[in-house]
Scaffold this motif. Structure first.
Motif, PDB file in Angstrom:
ATOM      1  N   ALA A 121      -1.947   1.700   4.285  1.00 32.12           N
ATOM      2  CA  ALA A 121      -0.601   0.981   4.814  1.00 32.12           C
ATOM      3  C   ALA A 121      -0.603   1.181   6.625  1.00 32.12           C
ATOM      4  O   ALA A 121       0.034   0.199   7.009  1.00 32.12           O
ATOM      5  CB  ALA A 121       0.411   1.904   4.273  1.00 32.12           C
ATOM      6  N   ALA A 122      -1.003   2.227   6.840  1.00 30.43           N
ATOM      7  CA  ALA A 122      -0.817   2.362   8.330  1.00 30.43           C
ATOM      8  C   ALA A 122      -1.935   1.491   9.234  1.00 30.43           C
ATOM      9  O   ALA A 122      -1.435   1.037   9.998  1.00 30.43           O
ATOM     10  CB  ALA A 122      -1.512   3.816   8.670  1.00 30.43           C
ATOM     11  N   LYS A 123      -3.074   1.270   8.528  1.00 31.45           N
ATOM     12  CA  LYS A 123      -3.799   0.246   9.155  1.00 31.45           C
ATOM     13  C   LYS A 123      -3.317  -1.137   9.262  1.00 31.45           C
ATOM     14  O   LYS A 123      -3.276  -1.965  10.136  1.00 31.45           O
ATOM     15  CB  LYS A 123      -5.323   0.320   8.335  1.00 31.45           C
ATOM     16  CG  LYS A 123      -6.195  -0.929   8.883  1.00 31.45           C
ATOM     17  CD  LYS A 123      -7.371  -0.908   7.906  1.00 31.45           C
ATOM     18  CE  LYS A 123      -8.525  -1.834   8.547  1.00 31.45           C
ATOM     19  NZ  LYS A 123      -9.736  -1.971   7.618  1.00 31.45           N
ATOM     20  N   GLU A 124      -2.538  -1.678   8.208  1.00 30.66           N
ATOM     21  CA  GLU A 124      -1.885  -2.948   7.902  1.00 30.66           C
ATOM     22  C   GLU A 124      -0.846  -2.829   8.788  1.00 30.66           C
ATOM     23  O   GLU A 124      -0.585  -3.804   9.638  1.00 30.66           O
ATOM     24  CB  GLU A 124      -1.568  -3.102   6.425  1.00 30.66           C
ATOM     25  CG  GLU A 124      -2.860  -3.215   5.626  1.00 30.66           C
ATOM     26  CD  GLU A 124      -3.662  -4.536   6.103  1.00 30.66           C
ATOM     27  OE1 GLU A 124      -3.166  -5.414   6.485  1.00 30.66           O
ATOM     28  OE2 GLU A 124      -4.736  -4.341   5.818  1.00 30.66           O
ATOM     29  N   SER A 125       0.073  -1.795   9.050  1.00 26.68           N
ATOM     30  CA  SER A 125       1.121  -1.904   9.985  1.00 26.68           C
ATOM     31  C   SER A 125       0.506  -2.061  11.486  1.00 26.68           C
ATOM     32  O   SER A 125       1.286  -2.601  12.268  1.00 26.68           O
ATOM     33  CB  SER A 125       1.681  -0.527   9.693  1.00 26.68           C
ATOM     34  OG  SER A 125       3.073  -0.452  10.653  1.00 26.68           O
ATOM     35  N   TYR A 129       0.835  -1.299   0.052  1.00 24.46           N
ATOM     36  CA  TYR A 129       0.112  -0.029  -0.114  1.00 24.46           C
ATOM     37  C   TYR A 129       1.022   1.223   0.036  1.00 24.46           C
ATOM     38  O   TYR A 129       0.463   2.396  -0.736  1.00 24.46           O
ATOM     39  CB  TYR A 129      -1.161   0.022   1.128  1.00 24.46           C
ATOM     40  CG  TYR A 129      -2.097  -0.845   1.207  1.00 24.46           C
ATOM     41  CD1 TYR A 129      -2.802  -0.760   0.106  1.00 24.46           C
ATOM     42  CD2 TYR A 129      -2.417  -1.891   2.094  1.00 24.46           C
ATOM     43  CE1 TYR A 129      -4.079  -1.793  -0.252  1.00 24.46           C
ATOM     44  CE2 TYR A 129      -3.367  -2.667   1.951  1.00 24.46           C
ATOM     45  CZ  TYR A 129      -4.401  -2.608   1.050  1.00 24.46           C
ATOM     46  OH  TYR A 129      -5.319  -3.608   0.783  1.00 24.46           O
ATOM     47  N   ARG A 130       2.096   1.262   0.836  1.00 22.48           N
ATOM     48  CA  ARG A 130       2.838   2.377   0.833  1.00 22.48           C
ATOM     49  C   ARG A 130       3.437   2.603  -0.380  1.00 22.48           C
ATOM     50  O   ARG A 130       3.669   3.723  -0.992  1.00 22.48           O
ATOM     51  CB  ARG A 130       3.976   2.183   1.982  1.00 22.48           C
ATOM     52  CG  ARG A 130       4.759   3.390   2.048  1.00 22.48           C
ATOM     53  CD  ARG A 130       5.296   3.209   3.394  1.00 22.48           C
ATOM     54  NE  ARG A 130       4.415   3.445   4.748  1.00 22.48           N
ATOM     55  CZ  ARG A 130       4.185   2.441   5.575  1.00 22.48           C
ATOM     56  NH1 ARG A 130       4.660   1.272   5.342  1.00 22.48           N
ATOM     57  NH2 ARG A 130       3.273   2.560   6.527  1.00 22.48           N
ATOM     58  N   GLN A 131       3.943   1.495  -1.287  1.00 22.53           N
ATOM     59  CA  GLN A 131       4.642   1.748  -2.628  1.00 22.53           C
ATOM     60  C   GLN A 131       3.438   2.435  -3.484  1.00 22.53           C
ATOM     61  O   GLN A 131       3.819   2.935  -4.623  1.00 22.53           O
ATOM     62  CB  GLN A 131       4.825   0.338  -3.054  1.00 22.53           C
ATOM     63  CG  GLN A 131       6.126   0.096  -2.530  1.00 22.53           C
ATOM     64  CD  GLN A 131       6.862  -1.296  -3.202  1.00 22.53           C
ATOM     65  OE1 GLN A 131       6.557  -1.591  -4.242  1.00 22.53           O
ATOM     66  NE2 GLN A 131       7.661  -1.944  -2.190  1.00 22.53           N
ATOM     67  N   LEU A 132       2.253   2.032  -3.149  1.00 19.06           N
ATOM     68  CA  LEU A 132       1.027   2.529  -4.058  1.00 19.06           C
ATOM     69  C   LEU A 132       0.523   3.927  -3.761  1.00 19.06           C
ATOM     70  O   LEU A 132      -0.332   4.514  -4.267  1.00 19.06           O
ATOM     71  CB  LEU A 132      -0.083   1.488  -4.362  1.00 19.06           C
ATOM     72  CG  LEU A 132       0.239   0.254  -4.975  1.00 19.06           C
ATOM     73  CD1 LEU A 132      -0.710  -0.933  -4.701  1.00 19.06           C
ATOM     74  CD2 LEU A 132       0.328   0.535  -6.547  1.00 19.06           C
TER      75      LEU A 132
END
Length: 525
Positions: A513-517, A504-507
């Protein structure tokens, strides 16, 4: 799971008089080289054989199968080249469930008369009963080449194809005889399973729905629940369970099945609540306590899980020790786990499952050489165990026996019908070679992961590995497809959520991305 046998039409018991007359004609045609006494002797033998056969058939029709077998064996002994007598004896042996022996009689009959389609059909059915699927399919192909529209042969070919996991052929063949399929819940279940495997979920659900109104009653519906649960269609499994809830007297069984479905769906808290209620209502069984322990383990309530397993062991001392060992290993309590499995190995030296658990404990403890010995023993005790083959390959790889591990996995891919697990394992092993700079190993690994998903598209690990490979190459969009699927299939795998945060961060999708982290940090804890 164990397949219930489908009931095929009863084989005919009629003799083959025309064949006997042909045999007699052949004898007289060669009388120039026979003495008159030989001709008379042969004629008497045929008459005696016919008398024994007639008596045997009468006894069989009266239900006296043992005496019928004796008479028909006498007929075959007198005229061993008569296909009709051989078929009749084979049919009675089938009625007595002497499947191993009757195969040879059908085969002898077909050598005499290869065009006997009835004998070939029942030979194929018997080979199927004996799990000799390749031979059964060969005979069915011959039968269908001679009579392409034979409905019983088509039904049996569909069931055989499902057994050997040729799901596309099985679905097409079974669907071509829907009336026959609807007669047996097991056939409906087989067709539904095939549709699941080839990705036609709605057709699978439609066939399972037919089980709700089947003459087989509640048991037919519960077979549908089993198939839906096996194929991870948990919503359908729960719907089918709900449909029989009011009319079924064994409510405890239904509640337990619902707990199993919820457990498989990783809805551990819901499963735990049902099991706890069952225990509070006085339904204390080792099965309920064991499943409760697995739920508690999944919820990280490991001390409570151990207590539940101890309760299960008290209720049934022969069960749950190995589950207790696995929980101890998960808690990194290697010493008590090792002590437990070593005692089990001494108590049950011929149990493949015990040596599987012992090998797993030794892997966890880093005793790789001992693990190789344990998994080797498990494989010797149960050569058809895929778990033993995979465990042995893992132990060998960790013990530095990489080439032996690869050989085990390559052999397993060719030997076991369920190839996906072995392709995944071999791909992961090849990735370690790729880390040393072997680019060809990475290409081979990627092919193996894709092949594994072609055989089983619900393998979360394969999706994860393909997602990781794509991330390393900077292909974030492609990686996301696999990683999101991996996340749905195994939502508690911390690695997948970490990889998703990177994708997500690359996109540029920072919020996701923060949620997945955050999920990764929570699961890691």
């Amino acid at each position: 799971m164990t397949r219930t046998r489908i009931a095929l039409p009863r084989p005919r018991l009629a003799g083959a008089l025309s064949r006997r007359l042909c045999a007699l004609a052949l004898l007289f045609a060669t009388s120039s080289v026979l003495s008159m006494s030989q001709i008379i002797s042969n004629t008497k033998q045929n008459n005696d054989a016919k008398a024994h056969s007639t008596e045997g058939l009468a006894l069989a029709k009266a239900g006296n199968l043992q005496s019928a077998e004796v008479e028909l064996r006498k007929a075959v002994a007198l005229t061993p080249a008569d296909a009709g007598f051989l078929e009749n004896l084979a049919t009675v042996l089938a009625m007595e469930k002497k499947f191993d022996e009757l195969t040879s009689y059908f085969q002898r009959a077909l050598k005499i008369d290869p065009q006997d389609l009835v004998a070939r059909r029942y030979l194929a059915a018997n080979l199927w009963q004996l799990h000799r699927y390749t031979e059964a399919r060969q005979n069915l192909r011959i039968l269908l080449n001679a009579n392409p529209g034979d409905p019983q042969a088509l039904l049996l070919l569909g069931m055989v194809s499902e057994n050997i996991r040729d799901y596309a052929t099985a679905a097409k063949t079974l669907a071509s005889v829907p009336t026959l399929v609807r007669e047996q819940p097991e056939s409906i279940a087989a067709l539904a399973r095939c549709y699941y495997h080839i990705g036609e979920t709605e057709k699978a659900r439609a066939w399972l729905k037919e089980l709700q109104n089947h003459a087989g009653g509640v048991q037919a519906t519960l077979l549908g629940v089993q198939i839906a649960d096996e194929m991870q269609d948990y919503t359908t499994a729960e719907t089918l369970l709900s449909s029989v809830a009011q009319g079924y007297s064994e409510q405890t069984d239904l509640r337990y099945l619902l707990a199993v479905v919820k457990f498989h769906a990783q809805r551990f808290e819901g499963s735990r609540q049902i099991l706890q209620e069952l225990l509070e209502d006085g339904h204390k069984t080792s099965e309920i306590n064991r499943l409760l322990a697995l739920c508690l383990r999944a919820l990280n309530c490991r001390e409570e899980a151990i207590h539940a397993l101890q309760e299960a062991i008290q209720l049934d001392p022969g069960t749950s020790y190995l589950d207790l060992a696995s929980i101890l290993l998960a808690q990194k309590r290697v010493s008590p786990a090792m002590e437990l499995v070593q005692r089990m190995a001494k108590a049950f030296p011929d149990s493949s499952r015990v040596f599987l658990s012992k090998g797993s404990a030794e892997l966890g403890a880093g005793d790789f050489t001992d693990a190789v010995r344990s998994f080797t023993r498990a494989s010797q005790l149960e050569p058809t165990s895929p778990d033993a083959a995979i465990g042995l390959a893992r132990a060998q790889a960790n013990a530095g026996m990489t080439e032996q591990a690869k050989a085990i996995l390559y052999g397993a891919i060719g030997r076991f019908p369920e190839k996906a697990r072995f392709e995944l394992e071999l791909g992961q092993l090849l990735l370690k070679d790729a880390e040393t700079g072997d680019k060809s190993a990475e290409v081979k690994a990627e092919k193996l992961f894709n092949s594994a998903l072609a055989h089983d598209n619900k393998l979360a690990e394969a999706h994860y590995e393909l997602g990781e490979l794509a991330l390393r190459r900077g292909e974030a969009s492609r990686a996301l497809i696999h990683l999101e699927l991996a996340g749905k299939l195994a939502p508690s795998d911390a690695r997948t959520h970490f990889a998703l945060s990177r994708a997500y961060r690359q996109l540029g999708r920072e919020q996701e991305a923060a949620k997945e982290s955050t999920l990764f940090d929570k699961l890691k804890e």
